[in-house]
Design a protein around this motif. Structure first.
Motif, PDB file in Angstrom:
ATOM      1  N   TYR A  62     -18.432   6.414  -8.217  1.00  0.00           N
ATOM      2  CA  TYR A  62     -19.381   7.167  -7.437  1.00  0.00           C
ATOM      3  C   TYR A  62     -19.183   7.176  -6.074  1.00  0.00           C
ATOM      4  CZ  TYR A  62     -23.223   8.993  -4.868  1.00  0.00           C
ATOM      5  OH  TYR A  62     -24.145   9.670  -3.763  1.00  0.00           O
ATOM      6  N   LEU A  63     -19.072   5.766  -5.793  1.00  0.00           N
ATOM      7  CA  LEU A  63     -18.820   5.717  -4.223  1.00  0.00           C
ATOM      8  C   LEU A  63     -17.121   6.795  -3.779  1.00  0.00           C
ATOM      9  CD1 LEU A  63     -19.313   2.126  -4.166  1.00  0.00           C
ATOM     10  CD2 LEU A  63     -20.887   3.757  -3.088  1.00  0.00           C
ATOM     11  N   VAL A  64     -15.974   6.914  -4.953  1.00  0.00           N
ATOM     12  CA  VAL A  64     -14.759   7.009  -4.495  1.00  0.00           C
ATOM     13  C   VAL A  64     -14.892   8.973  -4.764  1.00  0.00           C
ATOM     14  CG1 VAL A  64     -12.804   7.619  -5.125  1.00  0.00           C
ATOM     15  CG2 VAL A  64     -13.487   5.105  -4.944  1.00  0.00           C
ATOM     16  N   TRP A  65     -15.514   9.067  -5.877  1.00  0.00           N
ATOM     17  CA  TRP A  65     -16.444  10.833  -5.728  1.00  0.00           C
ATOM     18  C   TRP A  65     -17.200  10.886  -4.420  1.00  0.00           C
ATOM     19  CZ3 TRP A  65     -20.957  13.402  -6.066  1.00  0.00           C
ATOM     20  CH2 TRP A  65     -21.149  14.503  -6.220  1.00  0.00           C
ATOM     21  N   ASN A  66     -18.172  10.367  -4.196  1.00  0.00           N
ATOM     22  CA  ASN A  66     -18.632  10.986  -3.258  1.00  0.00           C
ATOM     23  C   ASN A  66     -17.958  10.944  -1.780  1.00  0.00           C
ATOM     24  OD1 ASN A  66     -21.356  11.345  -2.251  1.00  0.00           O
ATOM     25  ND2 ASN A  66     -21.781   9.893  -0.967  1.00  0.00           N
ATOM     26  N   ASP A  67     -17.417   9.747  -1.721  1.00  0.00           N
ATOM     27  CA  ASP A  67     -16.496   9.861  -0.566  1.00  0.00           C
ATOM     28  C   ASP A  67     -15.113  10.913  -0.106  1.00  0.00           C
ATOM     29  OD1 ASP A  67     -17.961   7.669   0.591  1.00  0.00           O
ATOM     30  OD2 ASP A  67     -16.575   5.403   0.810  1.00  0.00           O
ATOM     31  N   GLY A  69     -15.740  14.124  -1.377  1.00  0.00           N
ATOM     32  CA  GLY A  69     -16.263  15.570  -1.103  1.00  0.00           C
ATOM     33  C   GLY A  69     -16.467  15.981  -2.605  1.00  0.00           C
ATOM     34  N   GLY A  70     -16.547  15.065  -3.518  1.00  0.00           N
ATOM     35  CA  GLY A  70     -16.432  15.526  -4.834  1.00  0.00           C
ATOM     36  C   GLY A  70     -15.361  16.350  -5.335  1.00  0.00           C
ATOM     37  N   TRP A  71     -15.168  16.846  -5.972  1.00  0.00           N
ATOM     38  CA  TRP A  71     -14.676  17.307  -7.206  1.00  0.00           C
ATOM     39  C   TRP A  71     -13.459  17.786  -6.433  1.00  0.00           C
ATOM     40  CZ3 TRP A  71     -14.376  14.147 -11.229  1.00  0.00           C
ATOM     41  CH2 TRP A  71     -15.458  14.036 -11.000  1.00  0.00           C
ATOM     42  N   SER A  72     -12.738  17.469  -5.206  1.00  0.00           N
ATOM     43  CA  SER A  72     -12.115  18.026  -3.967  1.00  0.00           C
ATOM     44  C   SER A  72     -10.707  18.359  -4.579  1.00  0.00           C
ATOM     45  CB  SER A  72     -12.329  17.620  -2.886  1.00  0.00           C
ATOM     46  OG  SER A  72     -10.875  15.949  -2.857  1.00  0.00           O
ATOM     47  N   SER A  73      -9.136  18.332  -4.107  1.00  0.00           N
ATOM     48  CA  SER A  73      -8.079  17.853  -4.093  1.00  0.00           C
ATOM     49  C   SER A  73      -7.874  16.869  -4.371  1.00  0.00           C
ATOM     50  CB  SER A  73      -6.945  18.898  -4.094  1.00  0.00           C
ATOM     51  OG  SER A  73      -7.771  19.404  -2.455  1.00  0.00           O
ATOM     52  N   LYS A  74      -7.742  15.945  -2.904  1.00  0.00           N
ATOM     53  CA  LYS A  74      -8.042  15.118  -2.720  1.00  0.00           C
ATOM     54  C   LYS A  74      -8.552  13.999  -3.542  1.00  0.00           C
ATOM     55  CE  LYS A  74      -9.921  15.317   1.054  1.00  0.00           C
ATOM     56  NZ  LYS A  74     -10.871  15.017   2.589  1.00  0.00           N
ATOM     57  N   ALA A  75      -9.532  14.334  -4.552  1.00  0.00           N
ATOM     58  CA  ALA A  75      -9.912  13.656  -5.788  1.00  0.00           C
ATOM     59  C   ALA A  75      -9.225  13.472  -7.375  1.00  0.00           C
ATOM     60  CB  ALA A  75     -11.494  13.684  -6.118  1.00  0.00           C
ATOM     61  N   VAL A  76      -8.243  14.501  -7.367  1.00  0.00           N
ATOM     62  CA  VAL A  76      -7.451  14.566  -8.468  1.00  0.00           C
ATOM     63  C   VAL A  76      -6.778  12.905  -8.780  1.00  0.00           C
ATOM     64  CG1 VAL A  76      -5.280  15.596  -9.797  1.00  0.00           C
ATOM     65  CG2 VAL A  76      -6.899  17.191  -8.118  1.00  0.00           C
ATOM     66  N   VAL A  77      -5.988  12.867  -7.913  1.00  0.00           N
ATOM     67  CA  VAL A  77      -4.962  11.287  -8.354  1.00  0.00           C
ATOM     68  C   VAL A  77      -6.397   9.816  -8.464  1.00  0.00           C
ATOM     69  CG1 VAL A  77      -4.009  10.004  -7.647  1.00  0.00           C
ATOM     70  CG2 VAL A  77      -3.118  11.913  -7.620  1.00  0.00           C
ATOM     71  N   VAL A 126      -9.104   4.656  -0.054  1.00  0.00           N
ATOM     72  CA  VAL A 126     -10.725   5.700  -0.359  1.00  0.00           C
ATOM     73  C   VAL A 126     -12.236   5.534   0.247  1.00  0.00           C
ATOM     74  CG1 VAL A 126     -12.051   7.206  -1.151  1.00  0.00           C
ATOM     75  CG2 VAL A 126     -10.025   7.413  -1.391  1.00  0.00           C
ATOM     76  N   ASN A 127     -12.296   3.763  -0.370  1.00  0.00           N
ATOM     77  CA  ASN A 127     -13.581   3.007  -0.281  1.00  0.00           C
ATOM     78  C   ASN A 127     -13.235   1.537  -0.719  1.00  0.00           C
ATOM     79  OD1 ASN A 127     -16.047   1.720  -1.402  1.00  0.00           O
ATOM     80  ND2 ASN A 127     -16.878   4.212  -0.902  1.00  0.00           N
ATOM     81  N   LYS A 128     -13.379   0.367   0.599  1.00  0.00           N
ATOM     82  CA  LYS A 128     -12.810  -0.701  -0.553  1.00  0.00           C
ATOM     83  C   LYS A 128     -14.072  -1.425  -1.214  1.00  0.00           C
ATOM     84  CE  LYS A 128     -10.070  -1.418   3.814  1.00  0.00           C
ATOM     85  NZ  LYS A 128      -9.770   0.209   3.740  1.00  0.00           N
ATOM     86  N   ILE A 129     -15.283  -1.062  -0.632  1.00  0.00           N
ATOM     87  CA  ILE A 129     -16.555  -1.788  -1.440  1.00  0.00           C
ATOM     88  C   ILE A 129     -16.387  -1.197  -3.206  1.00  0.00           C
ATOM     89  CG2 ILE A 129     -19.062  -1.186  -2.165  1.00  0.00           C
ATOM     90  CD1 ILE A 129     -18.049  -3.392   0.590  1.00  0.00           C
ATOM     91  N   ALA A 130     -15.762   0.348  -2.839  1.00  0.00           N
ATOM     92  CA  ALA A 130     -15.521   0.731  -5.067  1.00  0.00           C
ATOM     93  C   ALA A 130     -14.313  -0.450  -5.300  1.00  0.00           C
ATOM     94  CB  ALA A 130     -15.321   1.745  -4.647  1.00  0.00           C
TER      95      ALA A 130
END
Length: 164
Positions: A62-67, A69-77, A126-130
């Motif tokens: 969820y943290l990664v998805w949120n950071d 911006g949701g289902w953006s092209s940056k989230a694909v990989v 993207v998110n070190k905590i994740a």
């Protein structure tokens, strides 16, 4: 929105629960008869560990998805790797407990190890905590991989044409 947080956090539990439900009758009989190393965790620890691990990895996704911006092209990989490792995670119990196929379960978990490491590497920027939330999962997975290897080696499968 809190529904996204809950949805991502619960998602890993769905496959974990289904794997347990489908294979629950195999565990007491077949699994207990397998030769296991002395360092094998007690059977009662596994559901507790997986509940904690699935919760952590789900929230991390969820943290990664949120950071991103949701289902953006940056989230694909990053989320694609996560989804692939989750699918392999869910495939392991049916292979091991359901099909009693120790070799395929071993192959599955070795690929799973690589995908989890790849997921963590893709999440780091993207998110070190994740990423840190995935560390206990990777540690448990390392133990589970060693356990799978040991069980596979110590319990040779019957092969057609060979008598034991």
């Amino acid at each position: 929105m809190w529904t996204h947080t809950v949805g991502f956090t619960v998602l890993p539990h769905v496959g974990g629960f289904l794997g347990w439900f489908i294979n629950r009758k195999e565990t007491p009989g077949w699994y207990e008869k397998l030769k296991k190393p002395s360092w094998c965790p007690p059977r009662k620890l596994f559901p507790v560990a997986w509940t904690v691990l699935y919760t952590g990895m789900g929230y991390a996704s969820y943290l990664v998805w949120n950071d991103l911006g949701g289902w953006s092209s940056k989230a694909v990989v990053p989320l694609g790797l996560y989804g692939a490792q989750l699918a392999l995670n869910w495939a392991w119990p049916p292979l091991f407990f359901g099909a009693h196929n120790l070799k395929m379960a071993l192959i599955d978990i070795l690929f799973l190890d690589g995908l989890v490491i790849g997921t963590m590497c893709s999440w780091y920027r993207v998110n070190k905590i994740a990423t840190l939330l995935m560390v206990p999962y990777l540690g448990w997975l390392a133990m589970a991989t060693c356990l799978t290897i040991r069980i596979w080696k110590d319990n040779p499968e019957q092969r057609p044409g060979k008598s034991e």
